[in-house]
Design a protein around this motif. Structure first.
Motif, PDB file in Angstrom:
ATOM      1  N   LYS A   2     -27.345 -10.826  -7.698  1.00 11.63           N
ATOM      2  CA  LYS A   2     -27.068  -9.518  -7.100  1.00 11.63           C
ATOM      3  C   LYS A   2     -25.566  -9.318  -7.045  1.00 11.63           C
ATOM      4  CE  LYS A   2     -31.093  -8.740  -4.205  1.00 11.63           C
ATOM      5  NZ  LYS A   2     -31.603  -8.555  -2.843  1.00 11.63           N
ATOM      6  N   VAL A   3     -25.111  -8.174  -7.539  1.00 18.60           N
ATOM      7  CA  VAL A   3     -23.690  -7.859  -7.504  1.00 18.60           C
ATOM      8  C   VAL A   3     -23.474  -6.744  -6.490  1.00 18.60           C
ATOM      9  CG1 VAL A   3     -21.708  -7.048  -8.824  1.00 18.60           C
ATOM     10  CG2 VAL A   3     -23.372  -8.543  -9.906  1.00 18.60           C
ATOM     11  N   ASN A   4     -22.659  -7.051  -5.490  1.00 20.69           N
ATOM     12  CA  ASN A   4     -22.331  -6.046  -4.486  1.00 20.69           C
ATOM     13  C   ASN A   4     -21.054  -5.328  -4.881  1.00 20.69           C
ATOM     14  OD1 ASN A   4     -24.492  -6.778  -2.808  1.00 20.69           O
ATOM     15  ND2 ASN A   4     -23.295  -8.440  -1.919  1.00 20.69           N
ATOM     16  N   VAL A   5     -20.981  -4.055  -4.541  1.00 19.99           N
ATOM     17  CA  VAL A   5     -19.756  -3.285  -4.782  1.00 19.99           C
ATOM     18  C   VAL A   5     -19.140  -2.986  -3.428  1.00 19.99           C
ATOM     19  CG1 VAL A   5     -18.765  -1.184  -5.760  1.00 19.99           C
ATOM     20  CG2 VAL A   5     -20.686  -2.266  -6.894  1.00 19.99           C
ATOM     21  N   LYS A   6     -17.945  -3.505  -3.204  1.00 21.66           N
ATOM     22  CA  LYS A   6     -17.223  -3.274  -1.952  1.00 21.66           C
ATOM     23  C   LYS A   6     -16.231  -2.141  -2.170  1.00 21.66           C
ATOM     24  CE  LYS A   6     -18.924  -6.976   0.135  1.00 21.66           C
ATOM     25  NZ  LYS A   6     -19.700  -6.968   1.353  1.00 21.66           N
ATOM     26  N   GLU A   7     -16.156  -1.239  -1.213  1.00 26.20           N
ATOM     27  CA  GLU A   7     -15.238  -0.098  -1.329  1.00 26.20           C
ATOM     28  C   GLU A   7     -14.007  -0.312  -0.468  1.00 26.20           C
ATOM     29  OE1 GLU A   7     -17.087   3.707  -0.695  1.00 26.20           O
ATOM     30  OE2 GLU A   7     -18.125   3.616  -2.621  1.00 26.20           O
ATOM     31  N   ILE A   8     -12.868   0.064  -1.022  1.00 28.70           N
ATOM     32  CA  ILE A   8     -11.603   0.017  -0.292  1.00 28.70           C
ATOM     33  C   ILE A   8     -10.970   1.391  -0.395  1.00 28.70           C
ATOM     34  CG2 ILE A   8      -9.294  -0.979  -0.247  1.00 28.70           C
ATOM     35  CD1 ILE A   8     -10.530  -3.626  -1.036  1.00 28.70           C
ATOM     36  N   ARG A   9     -10.631   1.936   0.771  1.00 30.15           N
ATOM     37  CA  ARG A   9     -10.118   3.309   0.815  1.00 30.15           C
ATOM     38  C   ARG A   9      -8.618   3.325   1.107  1.00 30.15           C
ATOM     39  NH1 ARG A   9     -12.308   8.258   4.629  1.00 30.15           N
ATOM     40  NH2 ARG A   9     -10.385   9.405   4.656  1.00 30.15           N
ATOM     41  N   PHE A  10      -7.926   4.138   0.347  1.00 28.91           N
ATOM     42  CA  PHE A  10      -6.492   4.362   0.556  1.00 28.91           C
ATOM     43  C   PHE A  10      -6.247   5.839   0.814  1.00 28.91           C
ATOM     44  CE2 PHE A  10      -6.462   0.679  -2.374  1.00 28.91           C
ATOM     45  CZ  PHE A  10      -5.643  -0.191  -1.671  1.00 28.91           C
ATOM     46  N   GLY A  11      -5.115   6.129   1.443  1.00 33.46           N
ATOM     47  CA  GLY A  11      -4.616   7.499   1.509  1.00 33.46           C
ATOM     48  C   GLY A  11      -3.552   7.616   0.432  1.00 33.46           C
ATOM     49  N   PRO A  12      -3.175   8.837   0.023  1.00 35.34           N
ATOM     50  CA  PRO A  12      -2.176   8.951  -1.042  1.00 35.34           C
ATOM     51  C   PRO A  12      -0.818   8.377  -0.665  1.00 35.34           C
ATOM     52  CG  PRO A  12      -2.776  11.113  -0.167  1.00 35.34           C
ATOM     53  CD  PRO A  12      -3.678  10.129   0.470  1.00 35.34           C
ATOM     54  N   GLN A  13      -0.538   8.271   0.654  1.00 37.31           N
ATOM     55  CA  GLN A  13       0.758   7.730   1.090  1.00 37.31           C
ATOM     56  C   GLN A  13       0.568   6.505   1.978  1.00 37.31           C
ATOM     57  OE1 GLN A  13       1.885  11.584   2.567  1.00 37.31           O
ATOM     58  NE2 GLN A  13       3.449  11.805   0.984  1.00 37.31           N
ATOM     59  N   THR A  14      -0.222   5.550   1.478  1.00 34.23           N
ATOM     60  CA  THR A  14      -0.481   4.310   2.218  1.00 34.23           C
ATOM     61  C   THR A  14       0.788   3.472   2.275  1.00 34.23           C
ATOM     62  OG1 THR A  14      -2.767   4.339   1.444  1.00 34.23           O
ATOM     63  CG2 THR A  14      -1.963   2.256   2.266  1.00 34.23           C
ATOM     64  N   ASP A  15       1.132   2.982   3.493  1.00 37.32           N
ATOM     65  CA  ASP A  15       2.353   2.164   3.616  1.00 37.32           C
ATOM     66  C   ASP A  15       2.104   0.739   3.120  1.00 37.32           C
ATOM     67  OD1 ASP A  15       0.877   1.019   5.605  1.00 37.32           O
ATOM     68  OD2 ASP A  15       2.225   1.520   7.259  1.00 37.32           O
ATOM     69  N   ASP A  16       3.186  -0.024   2.922  1.00 40.74           N
ATOM     70  CA  ASP A  16       3.097  -1.364   2.327  1.00 40.74           C
ATOM     71  C   ASP A  16       2.255  -2.332   3.150  1.00 40.74           C
ATOM     72  OD1 ASP A  16       4.479  -0.742   0.079  1.00 40.74           O
ATOM     73  OD2 ASP A  16       6.407  -1.542   0.750  1.00 40.74           O
ATOM     74  N   HIS A  17       2.403  -2.276   4.481  1.00 44.75           N
ATOM     75  CA  HIS A  17       1.648  -3.204   5.339  1.00 44.75           C
ATOM     76  C   HIS A  17       0.140  -2.984   5.160  1.00 44.75           C
ATOM     77  CE1 HIS A  17       0.450  -5.615   8.748  1.00 44.75           C
ATOM     78  NE2 HIS A  17      -0.266  -4.599   9.201  1.00 44.75           N
ATOM     79  N   ASP A  18      -0.292  -1.741   5.204  1.00 44.31           N
ATOM     80  CA  ASP A  18      -1.697  -1.387   5.048  1.00 44.31           C
ATOM     81  C   ASP A  18      -2.180  -1.755   3.636  1.00 44.31           C
ATOM     82  OD1 ASP A  18      -4.113  -0.406   5.951  1.00 44.31           O
ATOM     83  OD2 ASP A  18      -3.703   1.661   5.336  1.00 44.31           O
ATOM     84  N   TYR A  19      -1.338  -1.497   2.648  1.00 49.51           N
ATOM     85  CA  TYR A  19      -1.661  -1.807   1.253  1.00 49.51           C
ATOM     86  C   TYR A  19      -1.901  -3.309   1.082  1.00 49.51           C
ATOM     87  CZ  TYR A  19      -1.041  -2.594  -3.749  1.00 49.51           C
ATOM     88  OH  TYR A  19      -1.217  -3.010  -5.043  1.00 49.51           O
ATOM     89  N   ASN A  20      -0.982  -4.130   1.617  1.00 51.09           N
ATOM     90  CA  ASN A  20      -1.095  -5.584   1.481  1.00 51.09           C
ATOM     91  C   ASN A  20      -2.329  -6.126   2.202  1.00 51.09           C
ATOM     92  OD1 ASN A  20       1.193  -5.883  -0.125  1.00 51.09           O
ATOM     93  ND2 ASN A  20       2.546  -5.971   1.646  1.00 51.09           N
ATOM     94  N   PHE A  21      -2.670  -5.526   3.351  1.00 48.93           N
ATOM     95  CA  PHE A  21      -3.852  -5.908   4.118  1.00 48.93           C
ATOM     96  C   PHE A  21      -5.116  -5.662   3.289  1.00 48.93           C
ATOM     97  CE2 PHE A  21      -7.197  -4.764   7.229  1.00 48.93           C
ATOM     98  CZ  PHE A  21      -7.229  -5.947   7.957  1.00 48.93           C
ATOM     99  N   LYS A  22      -5.167  -4.494   2.641  1.00 45.37           N
ATOM    100  CA  LYS A  22      -6.332  -4.144   1.821  1.00 45.37           C
ATOM    101  C   LYS A  22      -6.387  -4.964   0.531  1.00 45.37           C
ATOM    102  CE  LYS A  22      -6.951   0.318   3.923  1.00 45.37           C
ATOM    103  NZ  LYS A  22      -6.971   1.745   3.856  1.00 45.37           N
ATOM    104  N   LEU A  23      -5.228  -5.289   0.002  1.00 49.11           N
ATOM    105  CA  LEU A  23      -5.136  -6.127  -1.200  1.00 49.11           C
ATOM    106  C   LEU A  23      -5.722  -7.517  -0.908  1.00 49.11           C
ATOM    107  CD1 LEU A  23      -3.886  -6.165  -4.149  1.00 49.11           C
ATOM    108  CD2 LEU A  23      -1.923  -7.277  -3.102  1.00 49.11           C
ATOM    109  N   LYS A  24      -5.390  -8.049   0.265  1.00 50.99           N
ATOM    110  CA  LYS A  24      -5.890  -9.369   0.683  1.00 50.99           C
ATOM    111  C   LYS A  24      -7.426  -9.346   0.791  1.00 50.99           C
ATOM    112  CE  LYS A  24      -5.450 -12.577   4.550  1.00 50.99           C
ATOM    113  NZ  LYS A  24      -4.933 -12.730   5.911  1.00 50.99           N
ATOM    114  N   HIS A  25      -7.959  -8.273   1.367  1.00 50.37           N
ATOM    115  CA  HIS A  25      -9.419  -8.115   1.472  1.00 50.37           C
ATOM    116  C   HIS A  25     -10.060  -8.052   0.091  1.00 50.37           C
ATOM    117  CE1 HIS A  25     -10.645  -7.724   5.650  1.00 50.37           C
ATOM    118  NE2 HIS A  25      -9.449  -7.204   5.892  1.00 50.37           N
ATOM    119  N   ALA A  26      -9.445  -7.290  -0.811  1.00 51.30           N
ATOM    120  CA  ALA A  26      -9.982  -7.138  -2.167  1.00 51.30           C
ATOM    121  C   ALA A  26     -10.038  -8.485  -2.876  1.00 51.30           C
ATOM    122  CB  ALA A  26      -9.129  -6.152  -2.956  1.00 51.30           C
TER     123      ALA A  26
END
Length: 198
Positions: free
Chosen positions: A86-110
Motif C-alpha cells: 500500500k502506498v500512502n500519499v502524504k500532503e504538505i501545504r505551503f503558502g506562496p510566501q512561506t518563510d524559511d523556518h516553516d519551509y525547513n520544518f515541512k521539508l523535514k516532515h517530507a
C-alpha cells in the motif's frame, strides 16, 4: 459474507453442464471423464466435483470438499492481499510566501514520509489575490523538489489546478544513494596513496 461471494463463482456436482470434464488433483492423474463417471468418482471420494476452469475444453474440475475448496481460495486471496504494497500519499501545504523556518520544518516532515516509503504531494495554496504570486509558488515547489533529490524523484512537475499548484514526489529505491556515496569514498581512498608516494 465474503464466503457467500465466492460460493456463486463455481459450479459444483449436478450444476456442471458439460458432457465430459478433465479431472485434476493431488491424488488423481489428469484425465478426461464423462460427467456421469466424474460425479460417481466424487461420490466415492465423499467429496464434491468442483468446476475450476469452465472455459477450458473440456472444463477442468477437482474432486474436493467444496467448503475446503472455498477456504483454500479465501486463504490464497488473503495472502495475495497481504503481499500487495500500500502506498500512502502524504500532503504538505505551503503558502506562496512561506518563510524559511516553516519551509525547513515541512521539508523535514517530507523526508520522514519518503523514508517511510510514502509518496509526497506538496502544494501551494493561493488564497484570494495571492494567485498573482504563482511564479513564486512554482519556484518554492521546485526548490522543495531540489532539496529532496537525494531521497525522492519527481513524478509530476508543478502544475496549477484551480487555486492549487502541486508537485508529486515518490521515494527513490533504497540503496541507490548509498552506492554513490561508497563509490566516492573508494575513489578518495584510491587517490590518497598516490599523494603519499610523491
Amino acid at each position: 459474507m465474503k464466503n457467500d461471494n465466492l460460493k456463486g463463482q463455481h459450479r459444483i456436482n449436478e450444476q456442471i453442464r458439460a458432457k465430459e470434464v478433465r479431472i485434476v488433483g493431488d491424488e488423481m492423474e489428469a484425465k478426461v471423464y464423462p460427467i456421469a463417471q466424474a460425479l460417481k468418482l466424487a461420490e466415492e471420494h465423499d467429496a464434491d466435483l468442483v468446476e475450476i476452469s469452465p472455459n477450458a475444453q473440456p472444463p477442468v474440475c477437482r474432486i474436493i470438499d467444496y467448503s475446503k475448496f472455498l477456504y483454500q481460495l479465501k486463504k490464497r486471496q488473503k495472502e495475495q492481499k497481504a503481499k500487495q504494497v500500500k502506498v500512502n500519499v502524504k500532503e504538505i501545504r505551503f503558502g506562496p510566501q512561506t518563510d524559511d523556518h516553516d519551509y525547513n520544518f515541512k521539508l523535514k516532515h517530507a523526508k520522514g514520509f519518503l523514508e517511510d516509503g510514502d509518496k509526497v504531494k506538496a502544494y501551494v495554496f493561493f488564497k484570494g489575490r495571492s494567485i498573482l504570486f504563482k511564479e513564486q509558488g512554482e519556484v518554492l515547489l521546485l526548490r522543495f523538489a531540489n532539496d529532496l533529490e537525494d531521497c525522492a524523484k519527481v513524478d509530476q512537475m508543478p502544475i496549477l489546478e484551480g487555486k492549487r499548484m502541486t508537485i508529486q514526489l515518490s521515494p527513490k529505491k533504497p540503496g541507490s544513494p548509498k552506492k554513490a556515496a561508497s563509490s566516492k569514498t573508494a575513489e578518495t581512498v584510491a587517490d590518497e596513496p598516490a599523494e603519499d608516494e610523491e
